[in-house]
Design a protein around this motif. Structure first.
Motif, PDB file in Angstrom:
ATOM      1  N   LEU A   1      -5.508  43.914  94.967  1.00 15.67           N
ATOM      2  CA  LEU A   1      -5.618  43.608  93.464  1.00 15.67           C
ATOM      3  C   LEU A   1      -5.452  44.921  92.555  1.00 15.67           C
ATOM      4  CD1 LEU A   1      -8.658  41.500  92.136  1.00 15.67           C
ATOM      5  CD2 LEU A   1      -7.733  43.489  90.921  1.00 15.67           C
ATOM      6  N   ASP A   2      -4.348  44.779  91.813  1.00 16.81           N
ATOM      7  CA  ASP A   2      -4.125  45.935  90.976  1.00 16.81           C
ATOM      8  C   ASP A   2      -4.724  45.447  89.597  1.00 16.81           C
ATOM      9  OD1 ASP A   2      -3.046  46.978  93.192  1.00 16.81           O
ATOM     10  OD2 ASP A   2      -0.518  47.006  92.025  1.00 16.81           O
ATOM     11  N   HIS A   3      -5.406  46.277  88.817  1.00 14.89           N
ATOM     12  CA  HIS A   3      -6.054  46.258  87.576  1.00 14.89           C
ATOM     13  C   HIS A   3      -5.946  47.347  86.692  1.00 14.89           C
ATOM     14  CE1 HIS A   3      -9.385  45.634  84.375  1.00 14.89           C
ATOM     15  NE2 HIS A   3      -8.826  44.422  84.532  1.00 14.89           N
ATOM     16  N   GLU A   4      -5.496  47.034  85.375  1.00 15.05           N
ATOM     17  CA  GLU A   4      -5.274  48.145  84.424  1.00 15.05           C
ATOM     18  C   GLU A   4      -6.044  47.969  83.062  1.00 15.05           C
ATOM     19  OE1 GLU A   4      -1.183  49.509  81.633  1.00 15.05           O
ATOM     20  OE2 GLU A   4      -1.146  48.188  83.042  1.00 15.05           O
ATOM     21  N   ILE A   5      -6.521  49.304  82.910  1.00  6.57           N
ATOM     22  CA  ILE A   5      -7.298  49.301  81.553  1.00  6.57           C
ATOM     23  C   ILE A   5      -6.715  50.190  80.511  1.00  6.57           C
ATOM     24  CG2 ILE A   5      -9.644  50.014  80.777  1.00  6.57           C
ATOM     25  CD1 ILE A   5     -10.989  49.586  83.046  1.00  6.57           C
ATOM     26  N   GLU A   6      -6.389  49.655  79.345  1.00  3.79           N
ATOM     27  CA  GLU A   6      -5.432  50.580  78.548  1.00  3.79           C
ATOM     28  C   GLU A   6      -6.249  51.473  77.809  1.00  3.79           C
ATOM     29  OE1 GLU A   6      -3.935  47.373  76.248  1.00  3.79           O
ATOM     30  OE2 GLU A   6      -2.383  46.522  77.738  1.00  3.79           O
ATOM     31  N   GLN A   7      -7.453  51.244  77.358  1.00 11.65           N
ATOM     32  CA  GLN A   7      -8.114  52.206  76.456  1.00 11.65           C
ATOM     33  C   GLN A   7      -8.807  53.105  77.382  1.00 11.65           C
ATOM     34  OE1 GLN A   7      -7.707  52.177  73.166  1.00 11.65           O
ATOM     35  NE2 GLN A   7      -6.390  50.571  73.344  1.00 11.65           N
ATOM     36  N   PRO A   8      -8.912  54.338  76.756  1.00  8.85           N
ATOM     37  CA  PRO A   8      -9.350  55.461  77.643  1.00  8.85           C
ATOM     38  C   PRO A   8     -11.271  55.063  77.377  1.00  8.85           C
ATOM     39  CG  PRO A   8      -7.750  56.569  76.395  1.00  8.85           C
ATOM     40  CD  PRO A   8      -7.850  55.064  75.908  1.00  8.85           C
ATOM     41  N   GLY A   9     -12.025  55.053  78.438  1.00  3.67           N
ATOM     42  CA  GLY A   9     -13.341  54.759  78.539  1.00  3.67           C
ATOM     43  C   GLY A   9     -13.657  53.412  78.609  1.00  3.67           C
ATOM     44  N   GLY A  10     -12.558  52.627  78.759  1.00  3.21           N
ATOM     45  CA  GLY A  10     -12.742  51.150  78.815  1.00  3.21           C
ATOM     46  C   GLY A  10     -13.401  50.880  80.283  1.00  3.21           C
ATOM     47  N   ARG A  11     -14.005  49.548  80.208  1.00  5.12           N
ATOM     48  CA  ARG A  11     -14.689  49.213  81.668  1.00  5.12           C
ATOM     49  C   ARG A  11     -14.323  47.875  81.917  1.00  5.12           C
ATOM     50  NH1 ARG A  11     -19.592  50.542  84.201  1.00  5.12           N
ATOM     51  NH2 ARG A  11     -20.446  48.877  85.240  1.00  5.12           N
ATOM     52  N   ALA A  12     -14.358  47.416  83.175  1.00  2.00           N
ATOM     53  CA  ALA A  12     -14.041  46.132  83.388  1.00  2.00           C
ATOM     54  C   ALA A  12     -15.106  45.490  84.674  1.00  2.00           C
ATOM     55  CB  ALA A  12     -12.711  45.945  83.793  1.00  2.00           C
ATOM     56  N   GLU A  13     -15.221  44.563  84.511  1.00  2.00           N
ATOM     57  CA  GLU A  13     -15.858  43.814  85.839  1.00  2.00           C
ATOM     58  C   GLU A  13     -14.965  42.917  86.455  1.00  2.00           C
ATOM     59  OE1 GLU A  13     -18.983  44.239  86.807  1.00  2.00           O
ATOM     60  OE2 GLU A  13     -19.672  45.545  85.257  1.00  2.00           O
ATOM     61  N   LEU A  14     -14.633  43.219  87.739  1.00  2.00           N
ATOM     62  CA  LEU A  14     -13.368  42.375  88.521  1.00  2.00           C
ATOM     63  C   LEU A  14     -14.260  41.523  89.402  1.00  2.00           C
ATOM     64  CD1 LEU A  14     -11.145  45.149  89.424  1.00  2.00           C
ATOM     65  CD2 LEU A  14     -11.137  43.859  87.452  1.00  2.00           C
ATOM     66  N   ARG A  15     -13.589  40.176  89.497  1.00  2.00           N
ATOM     67  CA  ARG A  15     -14.264  39.188  90.616  1.00  2.00           C
ATOM     68  C   ARG A  15     -13.077  38.547  91.276  1.00  2.00           C
ATOM     69  NH1 ARG A  15     -19.426  36.352  90.201  1.00  2.00           N
ATOM     70  NH2 ARG A  15     -20.668  37.661  88.941  1.00  2.00           N
TER      71      ARG A  15
END
Length: 532
Positions: free
Chosen positions: A493-507
């Motif tokens: 699974l490849d995931h991208e966050i565009e904004q510095p300091g951004g956060r994501a919860e993956l499932r």
């Protein structure tokens, strides 16, 4: 956090009634006759509940003891050398196989605890007697009073060999306790209660200040411990039935009386340690590939939905919340059992138990929470998991009651029938469509699933697909390939966050058509903030 975690692995006060005057009486001998015999009410748990109710109606007074300098300045090694004399163990001659020893006050354990022995329904406080202990290199002071108290209790039982009593359970420090099944080594801890764990205000650590241990009958398969809990915000009564075996169980019933409003009440709390592992190499040093007592939180919902959240050692305190209409079970697991993944011959992380909690009855609306705290070494417990109610906790009204079974598990397959996320690896990946994107924009997550019915689908792997989601950012790729080495499948699974300091919860979960094959893998990640 309660930091001296290894004190229990390597090796609470106020009297409820007048103390007896001899050790013989504490072990069940009748007191001297002083006139006509008086009827003594048989002990039951209701007496502990009433004590807790009375405590909650009074201002909190922490237990105090005037400890001699030899004990207040005691080092960890000196404390470990103070040993209860094995030939003085309580009810050791009973054919039940159970025995009880006591811990001496000293080192971090300076709050006295009263320990009562209940024989044939009659409780008797055990008087302090220096002759119960071998002090090692520590020179004990002069005579101490019989109400000096103890630090905690140790229960013994032949878990591994019929002729050798092993440590079964230890109650030592605040409301912490540990217990083992056959072939297990101490690691994770349970607690009676957590108060404001992970909150900005200081965490409160209520204390088991008094115990009543029922002497087991000769054919007993279990031992019963009652405990009186007390703290600034709450008092409570606990009844714990400990049944030893391959996977020892503790059936817990608690009755709580809040003294004041509690922002966050942690029911059935578990405390563990995660320093680094396969998914978090930031603190990797030395020759050991992984160092942790637990590697993930597992949650079971009533609809047969399972969620697996790998643990991390974060850079700041992190709280993960798992709201659900009800919880059928949850626990902190040591899922990785391969010695070569730890390479530690002394502490044997591969043999650390998993603790699994199964609530009994209706706890009402609430959620499981996971608190992860940064740590720079393995001696600090930095992981806490518990259930917390949605409704406010206020004094007055009906007491809060919770019952649950706590079990010490060896193997993950004894917990969930679905395929399990065995491994989680995190590495860099290439950003899609943005040649200027740096390596910190994108992460590749590699997850191995095995067990359940996955072996069946290896002959028709194209039918196994992944269902993924992200709370923010974008998923650039997600695909599954067979992994015959584990009779399972591997997810990329490849995931991208565009904004510095951004956060994501993956499932992510694996399916074959409409059939859910695996538990749901859940994992957070955060893109580093911009410099400055």
């Amino acid at each position: 956090m309660f930091t001296r975690r290894d004190a229990v692995a390597l090796l609470g006060a106020g009297a409820g009634s007048a103390l007896v005057t001899t050790a013989a009486q504490a072990q069940g001998a009748p007191p001297p006759s002083d006139g006509p015999a008086k009827t003594v009410p048989s002990f039951d748990h209701g007496r502990v509940i009433e004590r807790a109710r009375q405590l909650a109606g009074s201002p909190f007074e922490p237990p105090r003891a005037e400890l001699p300098k030899a004990f207040t300045e005691m080092s960890f090694d000196a404390f470990r050398d103070v040993r209860f004399k094995r030939d003085r163990a309580f009810f050791a001659k009973s054919p039940s196989g159970f025995a009880m020893e006591l811990f001496h006050l000293g080192f971090l354990y300076k709050e006295p605890v009263v320990v009562n022995l209940v024989r044939e329904g009659v409780p008797a406080p055990i008087p302090y007697d220096a002759g119960l202990f071998d002090f090692g290199q520590t020179k004990p002071p002069g005579r101490l009073p019989i109400d000096f108290g103890f630090a905690g209790i140790r229960l013994l039982y032949p878990l591994n060999k019929p002729t050798v009593r092993d440590e079964l359970a230890v109650f030592l420090g605040a409301s912490y306790f540990r217990f083992l099944g056959a072939g297990q080594h101490y690691g994770i801890s349970a607690r009676g209660l957590a108060v404001n764990s992970g909150e900005p205000e200081p965490e409160e650590f209520p204390t088991f200040r008094e115990f009543w241990v029922e002497e087991p009958a000769g054919d007993a398969a279990e031992i019963v411990v009652h405990a009186l809990l007390d703290g600034p915000s709450v008092a409570g009564a606990f009844r714990m039935v400990i049944t030893p075996g391959e996977e020892t169980t503790v059936d817990v019933g608690s009755t709580l009386f809040p003294r004041q409003p509690i922002k966050k009440l942690g029911v059935a709390p578990l405390t563990s340690m995660f320093y680094y592992g396969e998914n978090d190499r930031r603190s990797y040093r030395g020759f050991r590939p992984e160092v942790h007592d637990s590697d993930g939180l597992l949650i079971e919902a009533p609809d047969d939905a399972w969620t697996w959240r790998p643990l991390r050692n974060p850079t700041q305190v992190e709280i993960a919340r798992f709201p659900a209409p009800a919880v059928k079970g949850f626990g902190l697991l040591q899922r990785d059992r391969l010695f070569e993944h730890y390479q530690d011959l002394e502490v044997r992380y591969d043999l650390r138990p998993s603790y699994w909690i199964e609530p009994a009855g209706d706890w009402g609306p609430g959620r499981v929470e996971l608190v992860e705290i940064p740590t720079d070494n393995e001696t600090h417990d930095n992981i806490v998991a518990f259930w917390t109610p949605d409704r406010p906790v206020e004094p007055g009204g009906e007491p809060l009651r919770h019952s649950y079974r706590l079990s010490s598990r060896k193997l993950a397959e004894n917990v969930t029938p679905k395929a399990r996320a065995l491994h989680t690896f995190v590495t860099e990946a290439r950003a899609s469509g943005d040649p200027q994107a740096g390596p910190d924009h994108v992460r590749r997550f590699i997850v191995d699933f095995a067990g359940g019915d996955l072996g069946y689908w290896l002959d028709d792997p194209k039918k196994v697909v992944t269902e993924t989601s992200a709370s923010s950012g974008k998923i650039n790729a997600a695909f599954v390939v067979p992994n015959p080495e584990i009779s399972g499948f591997r997810l990329f699974l490849d995931h991208e966050i565009e904004q510095p300091g951004g956060r994501a919860e993956l499932r992510a979960v694996l399916r074959a058509g409409q059939k859910v094959l695996t538990e749901t893998w859940a994992f957070p990640w955060e893109r580093p903030a911009a410099p400055g």
